[in-house]
Design a protein around this motif. Structure first.
Motif, PDB file in Angstrom:
ATOM      1  N   ILE A   1       0.832  -1.195   0.000  1.00  0.00           N
ATOM      2  CA  ILE A   1       0.000   0.000   0.000  1.00  0.00           C
ATOM      3  C   ILE A   1       0.876   1.258   0.000  1.00  0.00           C
ATOM      4  O   ILE A   1       1.519   1.580   1.006  1.00  0.00           O
ATOM      5  N   PRO A   2       0.911   1.982  -1.116  1.00  0.00           N
ATOM      6  CA  PRO A   2       1.655   3.241  -1.144  1.00  0.00           C
ATOM      7  C   PRO A   2       1.075   4.242  -0.141  1.00  0.00           C
ATOM      8  O   PRO A   2      -0.097   4.155   0.233  1.00  0.00           O
ATOM      9  N   SER A   3       1.891   5.188   0.271  1.00  0.00           N
ATOM     10  CA  SER A   3       1.492   6.130   1.326  1.00  0.00           C
ATOM     11  C   SER A   3       0.232   6.912   0.992  1.00  0.00           C
ATOM     12  O   SER A   3      -0.519   7.272   1.893  1.00  0.00           O
ATOM     13  N   GLY A   4      -0.033   7.147  -0.283  1.00  0.00           N
ATOM     14  CA  GLY A   4      -1.241   7.874  -0.677  1.00  0.00           C
ATOM     15  C   GLY A   4      -2.522   7.151  -0.295  1.00  0.00           C
ATOM     16  O   GLY A   4      -3.582   7.758  -0.173  1.00  0.00           O
ATOM     17  N   MET A   5      -2.431   5.839  -0.074  1.00  0.00           N
ATOM     18  CA  MET A   5      -3.579   5.033   0.359  1.00  0.00           C
ATOM     19  C   MET A   5      -3.411   4.595   1.815  1.00  0.00           C
ATOM     20  O   MET A   5      -4.140   3.746   2.305  1.00  0.00           O
ATOM     21  N   ALA A   6      -2.402   5.184   2.489  1.00  0.00           N
ATOM     22  CA  ALA A   6      -2.128   4.801   3.878  1.00  0.00           C
ATOM     23  C   ALA A   6      -2.023   6.058   4.748  1.00  0.00           C
ATOM     24  O   ALA A   6      -3.022   6.695   5.031  1.00  0.00           O
ATOM     25  N   TYR A   7      -0.784   6.434   5.115  1.00  0.00           N
ATOM     26  CA  TYR A   7      -0.603   7.532   6.068  1.00  0.00           C
ATOM     27  C   TYR A   7       0.009   8.787   5.459  1.00  0.00           C
ATOM     28  O   TYR A   7       0.297   9.742   6.178  1.00  0.00           O
ATOM     29  N   GLY A   8       0.223   8.787   4.148  1.00  0.00           N
ATOM     30  CA  GLY A   8       0.583   9.980   3.393  1.00  0.00           C
ATOM     31  C   GLY A   8       1.782  10.765   3.873  1.00  0.00           C
ATOM     32  O   GLY A   8       2.775  10.218   4.331  1.00  0.00           O
ATOM     33  N   ALA A   9       1.642  12.090   3.765  1.00  0.00           N
ATOM     34  CA  ALA A   9       2.733  13.024   4.049  1.00  0.00           C
ATOM     35  C   ALA A   9       3.015  13.179   5.534  1.00  0.00           C
ATOM     36  O   ALA A   9       4.058  13.705   5.913  1.00  0.00           O
ATOM     37  N   THR A  10       2.114  12.711   6.389  1.00  0.00           N
ATOM     38  CA  THR A  10       2.310  12.892   7.828  1.00  0.00           C
ATOM     39  C   THR A  10       2.856  11.649   8.520  1.00  0.00           C
ATOM     40  O   THR A  10       3.460  11.756   9.574  1.00  0.00           O
ATOM     41  N   GLY A  11       2.638  10.483   7.948  1.00  0.00           N
ATOM     42  CA  GLY A  11       3.019   9.253   8.621  1.00  0.00           C
ATOM     43  C   GLY A  11       2.101   9.008   9.805  1.00  0.00           C
ATOM     44  O   GLY A  11       1.112   9.722  10.015  1.00  0.00           O
ATOM     45  N   SER A  12       2.437   8.013  10.612  1.00  0.00           N
ATOM     46  CA  SER A  12       1.645   7.699  11.793  1.00  0.00           C
ATOM     47  C   SER A  12       2.482   6.856  12.743  1.00  0.00           C
ATOM     48  O   SER A  12       2.908   5.758  12.374  1.00  0.00           O
ATOM     49  N   GLY A  13       2.735   7.363  13.935  1.00  0.00           N
ATOM     50  CA  GLY A  13       3.529   6.624  14.906  1.00  0.00           C
ATOM     51  C   GLY A  13       4.903   6.289  14.348  1.00  0.00           C
ATOM     52  O   GLY A  13       5.652   7.165  13.944  1.00  0.00           O
ATOM     53  N   ALA A  14       5.213   4.994  14.284  1.00  0.00           N
ATOM     54  CA  ALA A  14       6.515   4.533  13.794  1.00  0.00           C
ATOM     55  C   ALA A  14       6.605   4.511  12.268  1.00  0.00           C
ATOM     56  O   ALA A  14       7.652   4.180  11.724  1.00  0.00           O
ATOM     57  N   ILE A  15       5.529   4.870  11.587  1.00  0.00           N
ATOM     58  CA  ILE A  15       5.528   4.874  10.122  1.00  0.00           C
ATOM     59  C   ILE A  15       5.851   6.296   9.657  1.00  0.00           C
ATOM     60  O   ILE A  15       5.064   7.217   9.867  1.00  0.00           O
ATOM     61  N   PRO A  16       7.015   6.478   9.030  1.00  0.00           N
ATOM     62  CA  PRO A  16       7.412   7.813   8.583  1.00  0.00           C
ATOM     63  C   PRO A  16       6.523   8.332   7.441  1.00  0.00           C
ATOM     64  O   PRO A  16       5.805   7.558   6.805  1.00  0.00           O
ATOM     65  N   PRO A  17       6.598   9.629   7.179  1.00  0.00           N
ATOM     66  CA  PRO A  17       5.874  10.184   6.027  1.00  0.00           C
ATOM     67  C   PRO A  17       6.331   9.517   4.724  1.00  0.00           C
ATOM     68  O   PRO A  17       7.457   9.039   4.626  1.00  0.00           O
ATOM     69  N   TYR A  18       5.450   9.514   3.744  1.00  0.00           N
ATOM     70  CA  TYR A  18       5.759   8.981   2.419  1.00  0.00           C
ATOM     71  C   TYR A  18       6.416   7.594   2.509  1.00  0.00           C
ATOM     72  O   TYR A  18       7.460   7.344   1.917  1.00  0.00           O
ATOM     73  N   THR A  19       5.772   6.707   3.236  1.00  0.00           N
ATOM     74  CA  THR A  19       6.296   5.356   3.400  1.00  0.00           C
ATOM     75  C   THR A  19       5.260   4.336   2.947  1.00  0.00           C
ATOM     76  O   THR A  19       4.136   4.328   3.427  1.00  0.00           O
ATOM     77  N   THR A  20       5.668   3.504   2.013  1.00  0.00           N
ATOM     78  CA  THR A  20       4.843   2.385   1.583  1.00  0.00           C
ATOM     79  C   THR A  20       4.807   1.366   2.714  1.00  0.00           C
ATOM     80  O   THR A  20       5.824   1.082   3.337  1.00  0.00           O
ATOM     81  N   ILE A  21       3.614   0.820   2.963  1.00  0.00           N
ATOM     82  CA  ILE A  21       3.472  -0.226   3.966  1.00  0.00           C
ATOM     83  C   ILE A  21       2.915  -1.474   3.285  1.00  0.00           C
ATOM     84  O   ILE A  21       2.453  -1.413   2.135  1.00  0.00           O
ATOM     85  N   ALA A  22       2.971  -2.590   3.980  1.00  0.00           N
ATOM     86  CA  ALA A  22       2.450  -3.837   3.421  1.00  0.00           C
ATOM     87  C   ALA A  22       1.745  -4.623   4.518  1.00  0.00           C
ATOM     88  O   ALA A  22       2.051  -4.474   5.699  1.00  0.00           O
ATOM     89  N   PHE A  23       0.786  -5.425   4.094  1.00  0.00           N
ATOM     90  CA  PHE A  23       0.070  -6.300   5.009  1.00  0.00           C
ATOM     91  C   PHE A  23       0.017  -7.696   4.432  1.00  0.00           C
ATOM     92  O   PHE A  23      -0.286  -7.874   3.248  1.00  0.00           O
ATOM     93  N   GLN A  24       0.295  -8.666   5.266  1.00  0.00           N
ATOM     94  CA  GLN A  24       0.019 -10.065   4.970  1.00  0.00           C
ATOM     95  C   GLN A  24      -1.355 -10.301   5.590  1.00  0.00           C
ATOM     96  O   GLN A  24      -1.518 -10.131   6.802  1.00  0.00           O
ATOM     97  N   ILE A  25      -2.382 -10.610   4.790  1.00  0.00           N
ATOM     98  CA  ILE A  25      -3.747 -10.739   5.295  1.00  0.00           C
ATOM     99  C   ILE A  25      -4.328 -12.083   4.853  1.00  0.00           C
ATOM    100  O   ILE A  25      -4.168 -12.492   3.700  1.00  0.00           O
ATOM    101  N   LYS A  26      -5.030 -12.710   5.793  1.00  0.00           N
ATOM    102  CA  LYS A  26      -5.805 -13.914   5.459  1.00  0.00           C
ATOM    103  C   LYS A  26      -7.232 -13.690   5.938  1.00  0.00           C
ATOM    104  O   LYS A  26      -7.460 -13.382   7.105  1.00  0.00           O
ATOM    105  N   LEU A  27      -8.186 -13.857   5.023  1.00  0.00           N
ATOM    106  CA  LEU A  27      -9.603 -13.810   5.399  1.00  0.00           C
ATOM    107  C   LEU A  27      -9.983 -15.200   5.879  1.00  0.00           C
ATOM    108  O   LEU A  27     -10.130 -16.128   5.087  1.00  0.00           O
ATOM    109  N   VAL A  28     -10.113 -15.337   7.189  1.00  0.00           N
ATOM    110  CA  VAL A  28     -10.404 -16.626   7.791  1.00  0.00           C
ATOM    111  C   VAL A  28     -11.872 -16.988   7.627  1.00  0.00           C
ATOM    112  O   VAL A  28     -12.202 -18.129   7.314  1.00  0.00           O
TER     113      VAL A  28
END
Length: 172
Positions: free
Chosen positions: A141-168
């Motif tokens: 998930i690129p930052s534009g669909m996540a926490y953008g220019a501000t970041g959040s907590g330990a996630i810096p601004p303009y940072t792509t994040i990823a999730f491993q997800i399983k729909l149980v």
């Protein structure tokens, strides 16, 4: 067979996380200038690495990237469904795990009603819409669909994040 495929996928994801964690010295990370251009370059490098390892990286219309490790069966998640998921969120650049359902929920299973716009980042909502029961995947998930220019907590601004997800499960 499916269990072996899932284990192999998880091992590759862990290896990729570990490899990316070697790129930056933690002391140097404090001095990084987080910019959209830097994020775009790192994202392209991460996607290229997955593709070089023969993963079929797809792109959703909203701009997230994903690799389906295990395909489920049945209906896809719909607005208003009660669902149960297992997830781990991490920063692909350095492997930092910023959240996981295993820390918060019994048996690592987060049960909730899927209602877009109620507390989830747009990229996570988009990822959920791509799942049917039993499906597991990696969602980038690129930052534009996540926490953008501000970041959040330990996630810096303009940072792509990823999730491993399983729909149980989708519950009635």
């Amino acid at each position: 067979m499916k269990q072996m495929k899932r284990i192999k996928f998880l091992l590759i994801a862990i290896v990729l996380i570990a490899a990316y964690s070697c790129f930056d010295d933690p002391v140097e990370q404090e001095q990084i200038d987080y910019t959209p251009a830097r994020e775009a370059a790192l994202l392209a490098e991460y996607i290229d690495t997955l593709e070089e390892r023969d993963y079929n990286v797809d792109t959703a219309a909203v701009g997230i990237y994903y690799v389906i490790a295990e395909t489920g069966e049945g209906a896809y998640v719909q607005v208003g469904d009660s669902i149960g998921i297992e997830y781990t969120g991490f920063i692909p650049e350095n492997g930092y795990v910023f959240d996981t359902s295993a820390k918060h929920y019994v048996n690592g299973l987060w049960k909730f009603r899927y209602i877009p716009g109620e507390g989830l980042i747009p990229g996570f909502e988009a990822a959920l819409s791509l799942l049917n029961e039993g499906t597991e995947g990696l969602f980038i998930i690129p930052s534009g669909m996540a926490y953008g220019a501000t970041g959040s907590g330990a996630i810096p601004p303009y940072t792509t994040i990823a999730f491993q997800i399983k729909l149980v499960a989708i519950y009635e």
